[in-house]
Design an enzyme around this catalytic site. Structure first.
Site, PDB file in Angstrom:
ATOM      1  N   CYS A  37       6.763  -6.803   7.576  1.00  0.00           N
ATOM      2  CA  CYS A  37       7.919  -6.369   8.550  1.00  0.00           C
ATOM      3  C   CYS A  37       8.420  -7.449   9.421  1.00  0.00           C
ATOM      4  O   CYS A  37       7.488  -8.213   9.889  1.00  0.00           O
ATOM      5  CB  CYS A  37       7.658  -5.093   8.953  1.00  0.00           C
ATOM      6  N   CYS A  43       1.831  -1.835  15.956  1.00  0.00           N
ATOM      7  CA  CYS A  43       1.739  -1.623  14.473  1.00  0.00           C
ATOM      8  C   CYS A  43       1.364  -2.567  13.803  1.00  0.00           C
ATOM      9  O   CYS A  43       1.354  -3.901  13.913  1.00  0.00           O
ATOM     10  CB  CYS A  43       3.242  -1.382  13.953  1.00  0.00           C
ATOM     11  N   GLU A  59       0.779  -0.966  -0.020  1.00  0.00           N
ATOM     12  CA  GLU A  59      -0.218   0.008  -0.197  1.00  0.00           C
ATOM     13  C   GLU A  59       0.672   1.425   0.128  1.00  0.00           C
ATOM     14  O   GLU A  59       1.986   1.285   0.556  1.00  0.00           O
ATOM     15  CB  GLU A  59      -1.029  -0.086   1.384  1.00  0.00           C
ATOM     16  N   CYS A 103       6.731  -4.576  15.836  1.00  0.00           N
ATOM     17  CA  CYS A 103       6.329  -3.377  17.045  1.00  0.00           C
ATOM     18  C   CYS A 103       5.116  -3.948  17.400  1.00  0.00           C
ATOM     19  O   CYS A 103       4.083  -4.163  16.442  1.00  0.00           O
ATOM     20  CB  CYS A 103       6.639  -2.191  16.329  1.00  0.00           C
ATOM     21  N   CYS A 161       3.647   8.587   0.891  1.00  0.00           N
ATOM     22  CA  CYS A 161       4.369   7.706   1.797  1.00  0.00           C
ATOM     23  C   CYS A 161       4.296   6.190   1.164  1.00  0.00           C
ATOM     24  O   CYS A 161       3.490   5.821   0.693  1.00  0.00           O
ATOM     25  CB  CYS A 161       3.291   7.511   2.961  1.00  0.00           C
ATOM     26  N   CYS A 171      -1.082   6.079   9.317  1.00  0.00           N
ATOM     27  CA  CYS A 171      -0.002   5.591   9.893  1.00  0.00           C
ATOM     28  C   CYS A 171      -0.271   4.326  10.706  1.00  0.00           C
ATOM     29  O   CYS A 171      -0.864   4.308  11.711  1.00  0.00           O
ATOM     30  CB  CYS A 171       0.673   6.683  10.849  1.00  0.00           C
TER      31      CYS A 171
HETATM   32  N1  SAH Z   1       9.541   0.766   9.786  1.00  0.00           N
HETATM   33  C1  SAH Z   1       9.691   2.297  10.109  1.00  0.00           C
HETATM   34  C2  SAH Z   1       8.759   2.935   9.043  1.00  0.00           C
HETATM   35  C3  SAH Z   1       7.169   2.370   8.960  1.00  0.00           C
HETATM   36  S1  SAH Z   1       6.425   2.955  10.112  1.00  0.00           S
HETATM   37  C4  SAH Z   1       9.721   2.720  11.339  1.00  0.00           C
HETATM   38  O1  SAH Z   1       9.105   1.952  12.315  1.00  0.00           O
HETATM   39  O2  SAH Z   1      10.151   3.811  11.554  1.00  0.00           O
HETATM   40  C5  SAH Z   1       6.084   4.448  10.156  1.00  0.00           C
HETATM   41  C6  SAH Z   1       5.613   5.212  11.338  1.00  0.00           C
HETATM   42  O3  SAH Z   1       4.336   4.809  12.052  1.00  0.00           O
HETATM   43  C7  SAH Z   1       6.657   4.683  12.634  1.00  0.00           C
HETATM   44  O4  SAH Z   1       6.765   5.924  13.463  1.00  0.00           O
HETATM   45  C8  SAH Z   1       5.600   3.788  13.434  1.00  0.00           C
HETATM   46  O5  SAH Z   1       6.108   3.727  14.714  1.00  0.00           O
HETATM   47  C9  SAH Z   1       4.455   4.462  13.347  1.00  0.00           C
HETATM   48  N2  SAH Z   1       3.182   3.558  13.488  1.00  0.00           N
HETATM   49  C10 SAH Z   1       3.172   2.332  13.313  1.00  0.00           C
HETATM   50  N3  SAH Z   1       2.099   1.813  14.042  1.00  0.00           N
HETATM   51  C11 SAH Z   1       1.264   2.965  14.417  1.00  0.00           C
HETATM   52  C12 SAH Z   1      -0.206   2.968  14.669  1.00  0.00           C
HETATM   53  N4  SAH Z   1      -0.958   1.935  14.746  1.00  0.00           N
HETATM   54  N5  SAH Z   1      -0.269   4.141  14.932  1.00  0.00           N
HETATM   55  C13 SAH Z   1       0.295   5.385  14.902  1.00  0.00           C
HETATM   56  N6  SAH Z   1       1.564   5.176  14.364  1.00  0.00           N
HETATM   57  C14 SAH Z   1       2.033   4.105  14.066  1.00  0.00           C
HETATM   58 FE1  SF4 Z   2       8.179  -2.559  11.018  1.00  0.00          FE
HETATM   59 FE2  SF4 Z   2       5.858  -1.420  11.906  1.00  0.00          FE
HETATM   60 FE3  SF4 Z   2       7.925  -1.575  13.770  1.00  0.00          FE
HETATM   61 FE4  SF4 Z   2       7.916   0.055  11.540  1.00  0.00          FE
HETATM   62  S1  SF4 Z   2       6.597   0.374  13.093  1.00  0.00           S
HETATM   63  S2  SF4 Z   2       9.623  -1.393  12.148  1.00  0.00           S
HETATM   64  S3  SF4 Z   2       6.850  -1.316  10.079  1.00  0.00           S
HETATM   65  S4  SF4 Z   2       6.753  -3.270  12.716  1.00  0.00           S
END
Ligand code: SAH
Ligand code: SF4
Length: 396
Positions: free
Chosen positions: A144, A151, A124, A148, A137, A377
Protein backbone atom coordinates in the site's frame (compact mmCIF):
# COMPACT_ATOMS: atom_id res chain seq x y z
CA UNK A 1 -22.95 -6.89 22.97
CA UNK A 2 -19.74 -8.75 22.51
CA UNK A 3 -20.02 -12.53 22.33
CA UNK A 4 -16.61 -13.03 23.97
CA UNK A 5 -14.60 -10.77 26.21
CA UNK A 6 -11.25 -9.51 24.97
CA UNK A 7 -9.57 -11.54 27.71
CA UNK A 8 -11.07 -14.73 26.35
CA UNK A 9 -9.80 -13.86 22.90
CA UNK A 10 -6.31 -13.13 24.18
CA UNK A 11 -6.18 -16.44 26.01
CA UNK A 12 -7.54 -18.26 22.96
CA UNK A 13 -4.79 -16.68 20.90
CA UNK A 14 -2.15 -17.81 23.43
CA UNK A 15 -3.22 -21.43 23.28
CA UNK A 16 -3.48 -21.48 19.53
CA UNK A 17 -2.78 -24.26 17.15
CA UNK A 18 -3.06 -24.22 13.40
CA UNK A 19 -3.56 -26.76 10.66
CA UNK A 20 -1.99 -26.19 7.30
CA UNK A 21 -2.60 -27.50 3.82
CA UNK A 22 -0.60 -26.42 0.82
CA UNK A 23 -2.47 -26.39 -2.47
CA UNK A 24 -1.26 -25.43 -5.89
CA UNK A 25 -3.60 -24.65 -8.77
CA UNK A 26 -2.74 -24.39 -12.45
CA UNK A 27 -0.75 -21.28 -13.27
CA UNK A 28 -1.53 -18.93 -16.12
CA UNK A 29 0.32 -19.77 -19.24
CA UNK A 30 1.74 -16.55 -20.71
CA UNK A 31 0.45 -17.59 -24.15
CA UNK A 32 -3.11 -18.22 -23.02
CA UNK A 33 -5.43 -15.40 -22.03
CA UNK A 34 -7.22 -15.55 -18.69
CA UNK A 35 -11.02 -15.28 -18.97
CA UNK A 36 -11.52 -14.59 -15.25
CA UNK A 37 -12.36 -10.95 -14.51
CA UNK A 38 -13.68 -10.08 -17.98
CA UNK A 39 -17.19 -8.67 -18.03
CA UNK A 40 -19.72 -10.67 -20.04
CA UNK A 41 -19.57 -8.00 -22.76
CA UNK A 42 -15.79 -8.24 -22.89
CA UNK A 43 -16.00 -12.02 -23.09
CA UNK A 44 -18.51 -11.81 -25.97
CA UNK A 45 -16.26 -9.33 -27.74
CA UNK A 46 -13.25 -11.60 -27.26
CA UNK A 47 -15.14 -14.51 -28.81
CA UNK A 48 -16.47 -12.43 -31.70
CA UNK A 49 -12.98 -11.14 -32.48
CA UNK A 50 -10.99 -14.36 -32.14
CA UNK A 51 -13.23 -17.42 -32.23
CA UNK A 52 -14.96 -18.43 -35.47
CA UNK A 53 -16.90 -21.37 -33.97
CA UNK A 54 -19.15 -19.37 -31.65
CA UNK A 55 -22.81 -18.37 -31.44
CA UNK A 56 -24.39 -15.30 -29.89
CA UNK A 57 -25.04 -17.23 -26.66
CA UNK A 58 -21.61 -18.89 -26.36
CA UNK A 59 -20.27 -16.14 -24.09
CA UNK A 60 -23.17 -16.56 -21.69
CA UNK A 61 -22.71 -20.34 -21.70
CA UNK A 62 -19.03 -20.01 -20.79
CA UNK A 63 -19.84 -17.34 -18.21
CA UNK A 64 -22.38 -19.64 -16.49
CA UNK A 65 -19.95 -22.56 -16.53
CA UNK A 66 -17.32 -20.36 -14.92
CA UNK A 67 -19.39 -18.46 -12.38
CA UNK A 68 -22.40 -20.67 -11.61
CA UNK A 69 -20.80 -24.09 -11.95
CA UNK A 70 -17.30 -23.04 -10.87
CA UNK A 71 -15.74 -24.97 -13.77
CA UNK A 72 -12.09 -24.22 -14.51
CA UNK A 73 -11.36 -26.48 -17.50
CA UNK A 74 -12.96 -26.05 -20.90
CA UNK A 75 -13.16 -29.83 -21.35
CA UNK A 76 -15.77 -29.88 -18.61
CA UNK A 77 -17.94 -27.23 -20.30
CA UNK A 78 -19.97 -29.96 -21.94
CA UNK A 79 -22.64 -27.74 -23.50
CA UNK A 80 -19.97 -26.40 -25.89
CA UNK A 81 -19.03 -28.26 -29.07
CA UNK A 82 -15.96 -30.49 -28.90
CA UNK A 83 -14.08 -28.36 -31.43
CA UNK A 84 -14.83 -25.14 -29.52
CA UNK A 85 -13.68 -26.70 -26.24
CA UNK A 86 -10.46 -27.75 -27.88
CA UNK A 87 -9.90 -24.26 -29.36
CA UNK A 88 -10.61 -22.59 -26.03
CA UNK A 89 -8.22 -24.94 -24.19
CA UNK A 90 -5.45 -24.01 -26.60
CA UNK A 91 -5.96 -20.26 -26.34
CA UNK A 92 -7.55 -19.46 -22.99
CA UNK A 93 -7.41 -20.35 -19.36
CA UNK A 94 -9.63 -19.96 -16.29
CA UNK A 95 -7.08 -19.00 -13.67
CA UNK A 96 -7.80 -17.79 -10.13
CA UNK A 97 -4.16 -17.43 -9.07
CA UNK A 98 -2.04 -20.00 -7.26
CA UNK A 99 -2.84 -20.93 -3.69
CA UNK A 100 0.58 -21.01 -2.06
CA UNK A 101 -0.56 -21.64 1.45
CA UNK A 102 -3.83 -22.42 3.23
CA UNK A 103 -3.86 -22.15 7.02
CA UNK A 104 -6.66 -22.47 9.54
CA UNK A 105 -6.43 -20.82 12.94
CA UNK A 106 -7.78 -22.35 16.11
CA UNK A 107 -10.87 -20.12 15.88
CA UNK A 108 -11.48 -21.45 12.31
CA UNK A 109 -10.35 -18.21 10.66
CA UNK A 110 -8.72 -19.29 7.43
CA UNK A 111 -5.91 -17.48 5.66
CA UNK A 112 -4.62 -18.08 2.15
CA UNK A 113 -1.55 -16.80 0.39
CA UNK A 114 -2.31 -16.35 -3.29
CA UNK A 115 0.49 -15.85 -5.78
CA UNK A 116 0.58 -14.37 -9.25
CA UNK A 117 2.99 -13.81 -12.14
CA UNK A 118 6.03 -12.59 -10.18
CA UNK A 119 7.45 -14.31 -7.05
CA UNK A 120 7.01 -11.05 -5.11
CA UNK A 121 3.35 -10.82 -6.11
CA UNK A 122 1.69 -12.64 -3.24
CA UNK A 123 -1.35 -11.43 -1.29
CA UNK A 124 -3.17 -12.68 1.73
CA UNK A 125 -6.89 -13.18 2.03
CA UNK A 126 -8.83 -14.25 5.07
CA UNK A 127 -12.18 -15.98 5.65
CA UNK A 128 -13.80 -15.29 9.00
CA UNK A 129 -16.54 -17.71 10.03
CA UNK A 130 -19.22 -16.43 12.40
CA UNK A 131 -22.48 -18.07 13.48
CA UNK A 132 -24.65 -16.00 11.13
CA UNK A 133 -22.25 -15.30 8.29
CA UNK A 134 -18.89 -16.07 6.70
CA UNK A 135 -16.94 -13.03 5.65
CA UNK A 136 -14.17 -13.02 3.08
CA UNK A 137 -11.61 -10.26 3.45
CA UNK A 138 -9.96 -9.63 0.08
CA UNK A 139 -6.90 -7.61 -0.92
CA UNK A 140 -6.94 -4.95 -3.61
CA UNK A 141 -3.23 -4.14 -3.93
CA UNK A 142 0.10 -5.78 -3.21
CA UNK A 143 1.37 -3.53 -0.43
CA UNK A 144 0.00 0.00 0.00
CA UNK A 145 1.27 3.48 -0.75
CA UNK A 146 -0.51 5.21 2.12
CA UNK A 147 1.66 4.40 5.13
CA UNK A 148 -0.88 4.58 7.94
CA UNK A 149 1.37 4.51 10.98
CA UNK A 150 -0.44 1.66 12.79
CA UNK A 151 -0.86 -0.67 9.79
CA UNK A 152 1.49 -3.51 8.95
CA UNK A 153 0.61 -3.41 5.25
CA UNK A 154 1.58 0.26 5.26
CA UNK A 155 5.18 -0.68 6.13
CA UNK A 156 5.48 -2.36 2.79
CA UNK A 157 5.89 -0.41 -0.43
CA UNK A 158 3.20 -0.71 -3.05
CA UNK A 159 4.25 -3.34 -5.57
CA UNK A 160 1.19 -2.98 -7.78
CA UNK A 161 -2.61 -2.94 -7.83
CA UNK A 162 -4.34 -6.27 -8.35
CA UNK A 163 -6.16 -6.85 -11.61
CA UNK A 164 -9.91 -7.50 -11.73
CA UNK A 165 -9.04 -11.15 -12.49
CA UNK A 166 -6.95 -11.37 -9.34
CA UNK A 167 -9.68 -9.86 -7.18
CA UNK A 168 -12.42 -12.08 -8.63
CA UNK A 169 -9.99 -15.01 -8.40
CA UNK A 170 -9.67 -14.51 -4.64
CA UNK A 171 -13.44 -14.85 -4.29
CA UNK A 172 -13.54 -17.92 -6.56
CA UNK A 173 -10.82 -19.68 -4.54
CA UNK A 174 -12.62 -19.07 -1.27
CA UNK A 175 -16.12 -19.83 -2.62
CA UNK A 176 -14.90 -23.18 -3.97
CA UNK A 177 -13.46 -24.08 -0.61
CA UNK A 178 -16.61 -22.88 1.16
CA UNK A 179 -18.64 -25.31 -0.98
CA UNK A 180 -20.53 -22.62 -2.92
CA UNK A 181 -20.17 -24.32 -6.34
CA UNK A 182 -22.09 -25.43 -8.25
CA UNK A 183 -24.83 -22.87 -7.68
CA UNK A 184 -28.00 -24.57 -8.77
CA UNK A 185 -30.50 -21.71 -8.39
CA UNK A 186 -30.65 -17.98 -7.71
CA UNK A 187 -31.75 -18.61 -4.11
CA UNK A 188 -29.10 -21.24 -3.42
CA UNK A 189 -27.82 -20.28 0.05
CA UNK A 190 -24.26 -19.02 0.07
CA UNK A 191 -21.82 -20.32 2.65
CA UNK A 192 -19.58 -17.37 1.91
CA UNK A 193 -22.03 -14.57 2.58
CA UNK A 194 -20.05 -11.30 2.80
CA UNK A 195 -17.04 -9.77 1.06
CA UNK A 196 -15.05 -6.92 2.59
CA UNK A 197 -12.22 -5.05 0.88
CA UNK A 198 -10.23 -4.87 4.10
CA UNK A 199 -7.16 -6.88 3.16
CA UNK A 200 -4.00 -5.35 1.79
CA UNK A 201 -4.17 -2.09 -0.09
CA UNK A 202 -6.41 0.90 -0.64
CA UNK A 203 -9.24 -0.26 -2.94
CA UNK A 204 -10.10 3.26 -4.12
CA UNK A 205 -6.53 3.76 -5.33
CA UNK A 206 -7.12 0.82 -7.65
CA UNK A 207 -10.55 2.00 -8.73
CA UNK A 208 -10.64 0.73 -12.31
CA UNK A 209 -9.76 -2.86 -11.46
CA UNK A 210 -11.70 -2.99 -8.19
CA UNK A 211 -14.85 -1.57 -9.78
CA UNK A 212 -14.57 -3.98 -12.70
CA UNK A 213 -14.17 -6.87 -10.22
CA UNK A 214 -17.23 -5.75 -8.25
CA UNK A 215 -19.28 -5.59 -11.45
CA UNK A 216 -18.28 -9.16 -12.28
CA UNK A 217 -19.00 -10.35 -8.73
CA UNK A 218 -22.44 -8.76 -8.68
CA UNK A 219 -23.55 -9.49 -12.28
CA UNK A 220 -26.90 -11.25 -11.99
CA UNK A 221 -26.09 -13.55 -14.89
CA UNK A 222 -23.09 -15.03 -13.10
CA UNK A 223 -21.96 -14.94 -9.47
CA UNK A 224 -24.80 -12.52 -8.58
CA UNK A 225 -23.25 -11.63 -5.23
CA UNK A 226 -25.67 -9.27 -3.39
CA UNK A 227 -24.37 -5.69 -3.53
CA UNK A 228 -25.19 -4.73 0.08
CA UNK A 229 -23.09 -7.69 1.26
CA UNK A 230 -19.95 -6.25 -0.31
CA UNK A 231 -18.17 -3.54 1.69
CA UNK A 232 -15.44 -1.32 0.31
CA UNK A 233 -13.24 0.09 3.08
CA UNK A 234 -11.28 3.26 2.42
CA UNK A 235 -8.89 5.43 4.35
CA UNK A 236 -10.66 8.41 2.76
CA UNK A 237 -10.16 8.87 -1.00
CA UNK A 238 -12.78 11.63 -1.02
CA UNK A 239 -13.53 12.04 -4.77
CA UNK A 240 -14.42 8.36 -5.12
CA UNK A 241 -16.46 7.85 -1.93
CA UNK A 242 -19.83 8.86 -3.49
CA UNK A 243 -19.11 6.59 -6.48
CA UNK A 244 -18.95 3.56 -4.19
CA UNK A 245 -22.71 4.09 -3.96
CA UNK A 246 -23.67 5.70 -7.27
CA UNK A 247 -21.57 3.50 -9.57
CA UNK A 248 -21.18 0.26 -7.63
CA UNK A 249 -24.10 0.25 -5.20
CA UNK A 250 -22.11 -1.50 -2.48
CA UNK A 251 -21.63 -0.76 1.23
CA UNK A 252 -19.07 1.70 2.54
CA UNK A 253 -16.62 1.64 5.45
CA UNK A 254 -14.40 4.57 6.37
CA UNK A 255 -11.18 4.12 8.32
CA UNK A 256 -11.58 7.13 10.59
CA UNK A 257 -9.35 6.45 13.63
CA UNK A 258 -9.17 10.05 14.83
CA UNK A 259 -11.52 12.96 15.45
CA UNK A 260 -9.04 15.81 14.90
CA UNK A 261 -7.03 16.59 11.79
CA UNK A 262 -3.77 16.95 13.73
CA UNK A 263 -3.94 13.35 14.99
CA UNK A 264 -5.46 11.92 11.80
CA UNK A 265 -2.62 13.50 9.77
CA UNK A 266 -0.27 11.37 11.84
CA UNK A 267 -2.26 8.11 11.84
CA UNK A 268 -3.66 8.27 8.30
CA UNK A 269 -1.33 10.52 6.26
CA UNK A 270 -3.88 10.67 3.42
CA UNK A 271 -5.72 13.06 5.74
CA UNK A 272 -3.26 15.77 4.70
CA UNK A 273 -4.72 15.50 1.18
CA UNK A 274 -8.33 14.82 2.18
CA UNK A 275 -8.99 16.22 5.67
CA UNK A 276 -11.68 14.99 8.03
CA UNK A 277 -14.34 17.48 7.05
CA UNK A 278 -14.08 16.56 3.37
CA UNK A 279 -14.32 12.86 4.24
CA UNK A 280 -17.49 13.47 6.27
CA UNK A 281 -18.99 15.60 3.49
CA UNK A 282 -18.37 12.81 0.97
CA UNK A 283 -20.05 10.36 3.38
CA UNK A 284 -23.10 12.62 3.52
CA UNK A 285 -23.28 12.56 -0.25
CA UNK A 286 -23.09 8.74 -0.22
CA UNK A 287 -25.76 8.54 2.50
CA UNK A 288 -28.16 10.76 0.55
CA UNK A 289 -28.14 8.53 -2.52
CA UNK A 290 -31.49 6.81 -2.96
CA UNK A 291 -30.22 3.23 -2.79
CA UNK A 292 -28.33 3.95 0.43
CA UNK A 293 -31.18 5.42 2.45
CA UNK A 294 -31.49 2.32 4.65
CA UNK A 295 -27.78 1.62 4.90
CA UNK A 296 -25.35 2.54 7.65
CA UNK A 297 -21.82 3.62 6.90
CA UNK A 298 -19.30 1.77 9.01
CA UNK A 299 -16.68 3.97 10.66
CA UNK A 300 -13.66 1.94 11.68
CA UNK A 301 -11.77 3.21 14.68
CA UNK A 302 -8.60 1.44 15.78
CA UNK A 303 -8.10 1.63 19.55
CA UNK A 304 -4.55 2.79 20.31
CA UNK A 305 -3.59 3.01 23.95
CA UNK A 306 -3.14 6.61 25.08
CA UNK A 307 -3.32 7.93 21.50
CA UNK A 308 -6.98 8.14 20.41
CA UNK A 309 -8.90 6.22 23.08
CA UNK A 310 -9.91 8.87 25.66
CA UNK A 311 -13.49 9.67 26.64
CA UNK A 312 -12.97 13.13 25.08
CA UNK A 313 -12.16 11.36 21.80
CA UNK A 314 -15.36 9.33 22.13
CA UNK A 315 -17.41 12.49 22.75
CA UNK A 316 -15.86 14.22 19.74
CA UNK A 317 -16.61 11.12 17.64
CA UNK A 318 -20.27 11.33 18.61
CA UNK A 319 -20.31 15.00 17.67
CA UNK A 320 -18.77 14.62 14.22
CA UNK A 321 -20.91 11.59 13.29
CA UNK A 322 -24.18 12.92 14.63
CA UNK A 323 -25.65 13.78 11.21
CA UNK A 324 -24.66 10.54 9.53
CA UNK A 325 -26.21 7.03 9.53
CA UNK A 326 -23.12 5.76 11.29
CA UNK A 327 -22.10 2.46 12.80
CA UNK A 328 -18.83 2.74 14.71
CA UNK A 329 -16.69 -0.34 14.69
CA UNK A 330 -13.99 -0.23 17.35
CA UNK A 331 -10.99 -2.35 16.42
CA UNK A 332 -8.60 -3.12 19.29
CA UNK A 333 -5.19 -2.53 17.72
CA UNK A 334 -3.61 -5.73 16.40
CA UNK A 335 0.08 -5.48 17.15
CA UNK A 336 2.79 -6.48 14.72
CA UNK A 337 6.57 -6.79 15.14
CA UNK A 338 8.27 -3.39 15.42
CA UNK A 339 5.16 -1.26 15.99
CA UNK A 340 5.30 1.65 18.43
CA UNK A 341 1.60 1.33 19.38
CA UNK A 342 -0.12 -0.69 22.07
CA UNK A 343 -3.67 -1.98 22.24
CA UNK A 344 -6.05 -0.01 24.47
CA UNK A 345 -7.01 -1.71 27.71
CA UNK A 346 -10.30 -3.60 27.87
CA UNK A 347 -11.60 -1.02 30.34
CA UNK A 348 -10.79 1.81 27.91
CA UNK A 349 -12.44 0.02 25.00
CA UNK A 350 -15.54 -0.62 27.12
CA UNK A 351 -15.72 2.98 28.35
CA UNK A 352 -15.27 4.32 24.82
CA UNK A 353 -17.98 2.03 23.45
CA UNK A 354 -20.35 3.04 26.24
CA UNK A 355 -19.84 6.74 25.57
CA UNK A 356 -20.49 6.35 21.83
CA UNK A 357 -23.67 4.33 22.48
CA UNK A 358 -24.83 6.92 25.04
CA UNK A 359 -24.37 9.53 22.31
CA UNK A 360 -26.99 7.66 20.24
CA UNK A 361 -24.63 6.05 17.74
CA UNK A 362 -24.48 2.33 16.96
CA UNK A 363 -21.21 0.93 18.15
CA UNK A 364 -19.64 -2.52 18.32
CA UNK A 365 -16.20 -3.92 18.99
CA UNK A 366 -14.58 -6.08 16.35
CA UNK A 367 -13.14 -9.13 17.98
CA UNK A 368 -9.68 -9.98 16.71
CA UNK A 369 -9.83 -13.14 14.63
CA UNK A 370 -7.08 -15.41 13.45
CA UNK A 371 -4.40 -13.45 15.26
CA UNK A 372 -2.45 -16.67 15.91
CA UNK A 373 -1.77 -16.83 12.18
CA UNK A 374 -1.35 -13.04 11.74
CA UNK A 375 -4.66 -12.90 9.86
CA UNK A 376 -6.24 -10.14 11.94
CA UNK A 377 -7.05 -6.68 10.62
CA UNK A 378 -3.94 -4.72 9.79
CA UNK A 379 -1.64 -7.68 10.29
CA UNK A 380 -1.65 -8.56 6.62
CA UNK A 381 1.55 -7.90 4.83
CA UNK A 382 2.41 -9.05 1.38
CA UNK A 383 4.59 -12.09 1.45
CA UNK A 384 7.76 -11.77 -0.50
CA UNK A 385 9.57 -15.02 -1.08
CA UNK A 386 11.52 -15.06 2.16
CA UNK A 387 8.39 -14.62 4.26
CA UNK A 388 6.57 -17.28 2.29
CA UNK A 389 9.43 -19.70 2.88
CA UNK A 390 9.43 -18.83 6.57
CA UNK A 391 5.68 -19.46 6.78
CA UNK A 392 6.05 -22.78 5.00
CA UNK A 393 8.92 -23.96 7.16
CA UNK A 394 7.19 -22.89 10.39
CA UNK A 395 4.24 -25.10 9.53
CA UNK A 396 6.10 -28.04 8.01
N1 SAH B 1 -6.93 0.46 2.94
C1 SAH B 1 -8.24 0.30 3.35
C2 SAH B 1 -8.67 -1.15 3.57
C3 SAH B 1 -7.68 -2.08 4.20
S1 SAH B 1 -7.31 -1.86 5.89
C4 SAH B 1 -8.51 1.11 4.60
O1 SAH B 1 -7.57 1.63 5.17
O2 SAH B 1 -9.67 1.24 4.96
C5 SAH B 1 -8.73 -2.52 6.73
C6 SAH B 1 -8.96 -1.93 8.13
O3 SAH B 1 -7.98 -2.40 9.08
C7 SAH B 1 -8.85 -0.44 8.16
O4 SAH B 1 -9.88 0.14 8.93
C8 SAH B 1 -7.53 -0.21 8.83
O5 SAH B 1 -7.41 1.06 9.35
C9 SAH B 1 -7.52 -1.30 9.86
N2 SAH B 1 -6.20 -1.61 10.40
C10 SAH B 1 -5.02 -1.47 9.81
N3 SAH B 1 -4.02 -1.86 10.64
C11 SAH B 1 -4.59 -2.24 11.80
C12 SAH B 1 -4.08 -2.80 13.00
N4 SAH B 1 -2.79 -3.04 13.17
N5 SAH B 1 -4.95 -3.10 13.97
C13 SAH B 1 -6.28 -2.93 13.77
N6 SAH B 1 -6.82 -2.43 12.65
C14 SAH B 1 -5.99 -2.11 11.65
FE1 SF4 C 1 -3.08 1.18 3.35
FE2 SF4 C 1 -3.10 0.03 5.76
FE3 SF4 C 1 -3.65 2.64 5.51
FE4 SF4 C 1 -5.43 0.82 4.64
S1 SF4 C 1 -4.80 1.12 6.76
S2 SF4 C 1 -4.72 2.68 3.57
S3 SF4 C 1 -4.02 -0.79 3.90
S4 SF4 C 1 -1.68 1.63 5.03
Amino acid sequence: MRARTLNQIVSAARSYSTTTTTITTASTSPQRKNLVGLSLDQLQHELETHVSDHRSFTGLQIWKHMYQQGITTFDNMTTLSRSLRSYLSDHYVVDYGQVKLDRTARDETRKWLVGYDDPRAVVEMVMIPEPSRNTLCVSSQIGCSLNCSFCHTGTQKLLRGLTAAEVVGQYMIAAHRAGDFPRTSANHKRNLSNIVFMGQGEPLYNWRQVSQAIRVLTDERGIAFPKPKITVSTSGVVPLIPKVGSELGVSLAISLHATRDSLRDELVPLNKTFPLESVLEACKEYAQQKQNRDRRITFEYVMLDGVNDSIQDASRLVKILRDLPAHVNLIPFNPWPGTKYRTSTNAQVDAFEKRVIQGGIFCSVRRPRGSDIMAACGQLKSSHESKLKAAQSSTA
